[in-house]
Design a protein around this motif. Structure first.
Motif, PDB file in Angstrom:
ATOM      1  N   LEU A  11       0.817  -1.221   0.000  1.00  0.00           N
ATOM      2  CA  LEU A  11       0.000   0.000   0.000  1.00  0.00           C
ATOM      3  C   LEU A  11       0.848   1.268   0.000  1.00  0.00           C
ATOM      4  O   LEU A  11       0.400   2.311  -0.474  1.00  0.00           O
ATOM      5  CB  LEU A  11      -0.902   0.040   1.243  1.00  0.00           C
ATOM      6  CG  LEU A  11      -2.110  -0.869   1.237  1.00  0.00           C
ATOM      7  CD1 LEU A  11      -2.721  -0.930   2.634  1.00  0.00           C
ATOM      8  CD2 LEU A  11      -3.124  -0.394   0.222  1.00  0.00           C
ATOM      9  N   LYS A  12       2.061   1.193   0.517  1.00  0.00           N
ATOM     10  CA  LYS A  12       2.925   2.362   0.644  1.00  0.00           C
ATOM     11  C   LYS A  12       3.747   2.638  -0.612  1.00  0.00           C
ATOM     12  O   LYS A  12       4.359   3.685  -0.731  1.00  0.00           O
ATOM     13  CB  LYS A  12       3.845   2.194   1.849  1.00  0.00           C
ATOM     14  CG  LYS A  12       3.072   2.128   3.151  1.00  0.00           C
ATOM     15  CD  LYS A  12       3.970   1.874   4.329  1.00  0.00           C
ATOM     16  CE  LYS A  12       3.132   1.758   5.597  1.00  0.00           C
ATOM     17  NZ  LYS A  12       3.918   1.422   6.761  1.00  0.00           N
ATOM     18  N   PRO A  14       4.215   3.815  -4.258  1.00  0.00           N
ATOM     19  CA  PRO A  14       3.429   4.649  -5.176  1.00  0.00           C
ATOM     20  C   PRO A  14       2.867   3.899  -6.382  1.00  0.00           C
ATOM     21  O   PRO A  14       1.732   4.144  -6.783  1.00  0.00           O
ATOM     22  CB  PRO A  14       4.427   5.726  -5.615  1.00  0.00           C
ATOM     23  CG  PRO A  14       5.372   5.848  -4.458  1.00  0.00           C
ATOM     24  CD  PRO A  14       5.507   4.434  -3.934  1.00  0.00           C
ATOM     25  N   GLN A  17      -0.337   2.220  -5.271  1.00  0.00           N
ATOM     26  CA  GLN A  17      -1.388   3.025  -4.647  1.00  0.00           C
ATOM     27  C   GLN A  17      -2.555   3.201  -5.608  1.00  0.00           C
ATOM     28  O   GLN A  17      -2.365   3.493  -6.786  1.00  0.00           O
ATOM     29  CB  GLN A  17      -0.836   4.374  -4.203  1.00  0.00           C
ATOM     30  CG  GLN A  17       0.091   4.228  -3.025  1.00  0.00           C
ATOM     31  CD  GLN A  17       0.782   5.520  -2.633  1.00  0.00           C
ATOM     32  OE1 GLN A  17       0.674   6.541  -3.301  1.00  0.00           O
ATOM     33  NE2 GLN A  17       1.534   5.471  -1.541  1.00  0.00           N
ATOM     34  N   GLY A  18      -3.751   2.986  -5.075  1.00  0.00           N
ATOM     35  CA  GLY A  18      -4.962   3.094  -5.885  1.00  0.00           C
ATOM     36  C   GLY A  18      -5.492   1.750  -6.352  1.00  0.00           C
ATOM     37  O   GLY A  18      -6.582   1.686  -6.922  1.00  0.00           O
ATOM     38  N   LEU A  24      -4.169  -6.114  -4.497  1.00  0.00           N
ATOM     39  CA  LEU A  24      -2.957  -6.114  -3.668  1.00  0.00           C
ATOM     40  C   LEU A  24      -2.749  -7.470  -2.998  1.00  0.00           C
ATOM     41  O   LEU A  24      -1.622  -7.977  -2.936  1.00  0.00           O
ATOM     42  CB  LEU A  24      -3.040  -5.011  -2.613  1.00  0.00           C
ATOM     43  CG  LEU A  24      -2.978  -3.582  -3.155  1.00  0.00           C
ATOM     44  CD1 LEU A  24      -3.383  -2.587  -2.085  1.00  0.00           C
ATOM     45  CD2 LEU A  24      -1.589  -3.270  -3.686  1.00  0.00           C
ATOM     46  N   HIS A 125      -3.866   0.226 -14.717  1.00  0.00           N
ATOM     47  CA  HIS A 125      -3.376   0.980 -13.562  1.00  0.00           C
ATOM     48  C   HIS A 125      -1.893   1.285 -13.715  1.00  0.00           C
ATOM     49  O   HIS A 125      -1.464   2.428 -13.508  1.00  0.00           O
ATOM     50  CB  HIS A 125      -3.623   0.184 -12.275  1.00  0.00           C
ATOM     51  CG  HIS A 125      -2.999   0.787 -11.066  1.00  0.00           C
ATOM     52  ND1 HIS A 125      -3.608   1.788 -10.332  1.00  0.00           N
ATOM     53  CD2 HIS A 125      -1.794   0.558 -10.477  1.00  0.00           C
ATOM     54  CE1 HIS A 125      -2.804   2.133  -9.341  1.00  0.00           C
ATOM     55  NE2 HIS A 125      -1.702   1.399  -9.400  1.00  0.00           N
ATOM     56  N   LYS A 129      -0.005   4.942 -13.999  1.00  0.00           N
ATOM     57  CA  LYS A 129       1.020   5.374 -13.037  1.00  0.00           C
ATOM     58  C   LYS A 129       2.338   5.703 -13.741  1.00  0.00           C
ATOM     59  O   LYS A 129       2.965   6.734 -13.464  1.00  0.00           O
ATOM     60  CB  LYS A 129       1.270   4.292 -11.977  1.00  0.00           C
ATOM     61  CG  LYS A 129       0.151   4.137 -10.979  1.00  0.00           C
ATOM     62  CD  LYS A 129       0.119   5.319 -10.038  1.00  0.00           C
ATOM     63  CE  LYS A 129      -0.819   5.079  -8.889  1.00  0.00           C
ATOM     64  NZ  LYS A 129      -0.777   6.125  -7.895  1.00  0.00           N
TER      65      LYS A 129
END
Length: 173
Positions: A11-12, A14, A17-18, A24, A125, A129
Motif C-alpha cells: 500500500l505504501k 506509489p 497506490q490506488g 494487492l 493501472h 502510473k
C-alpha cells in the motif's frame, strides 16, 4: 508471514497506490517470500533479472548505481527495488546488498504478467502510473530547458560594446 502483513507494505509503494485490496492481496499471494542473509546480493547492477524486490524488514544498502553518493546508501523497509523488472525485460541500475537479514517479497515478471492477463485493469493501472511519472519527468525537463533558455537570453541581451567595456581592464592615468 500473514498475507495482511505483506499487503500493508504494498500500500505504501506509489506504483501500487490506488489498487483494490483484492488486487494487492493477489500480488502478495503470487510473490515469493524470501529472506536474504547479511551479505547476500539482492540485485546486481547491469544484470538482467525477472523480478522486483519489496523490502519488508531489515537493512539493505545500495553499493553501486547512478547518483550514488559515497560508498553506499541505505535502502529502507518499504522500498521497491528494481520495480520495472517485474513488468518488462530490463537491467537493474543498482546493486543492493543485505546488511542484516532482510525479509522481502520477490515479485516476478511471470506472475505479474499472469495477474495482468487475468485482471486487465491492473495493466491499465500500471500504464496510468508510469505515464504520469513520465509526464512529470518531461515537465521537469521542460522547466530546466526554459531556465537554461532564459539564462542564455539574458546573457545575449547585453550589447557587444557594453560587454567589451565591462570586460576590459580599467586604464589608470
Amino acid at each position: 508471514m500473514a498475507i495482511d502483513a505483506l499487503v500493508l507494505p504494498l500500500l505504501k509503494v506509489p506504483l501500487f497506490q490506488g489498487l483494490k485490496p483484492l488486487q494487492l492481496t493477489e500480488i502478495a499471494r503470487r510473490a515469493d517470500r524470501i529472506v536474504y542473509k547479511p551479505g547476500d546480493v539482492i540485485v546486481t547492477a547491469r544484470a538482467e533479472t525477472d523480478a522486483a524486490v519489496l523490502v519488508i524488514s531489515g537493512e539493505a544498502v545500495r553499493t553501486d548505481g547512478p547518483g550514488l553518493s559515497g560508498d553506499s546508501e541505505d535502502i529502507p523497509p518499504g522500498a521497491l527495488i528494481s520495480e520495472m523488472t517485474m513488468l518488462i525485460e530490463t537491467e537493474c541500475s543498482s546493486t543492493v546488498v543485505a546488511r542484516t537479514p532482510v525479509r522481502a517479497l520477490r515479485i516476478t515478471r511471470s506472475e505479474m504478467l499472469a495477474h495482468m492477463t487475468a485482471d486487465p485493469s491492473l495493466a491499465d493501472h500500471f500504464i496510468e502510473k508510469i505515464s504520469g511519472r513520465l509526464s512529470a519527468f518531461v515537465e521537469d525537463l521542460r522547466a530546466i530547458d526554459r531556465s537554461l533558455s532564459a539564462e542564455t537570453e539574458d546573457a545575449s541581451a547585453v550589447p557587444p560594446a557594453e560587454a567589451s567595456a565591462a570586460e576590459a581592464p580599467a586604464v589608470l592615468h
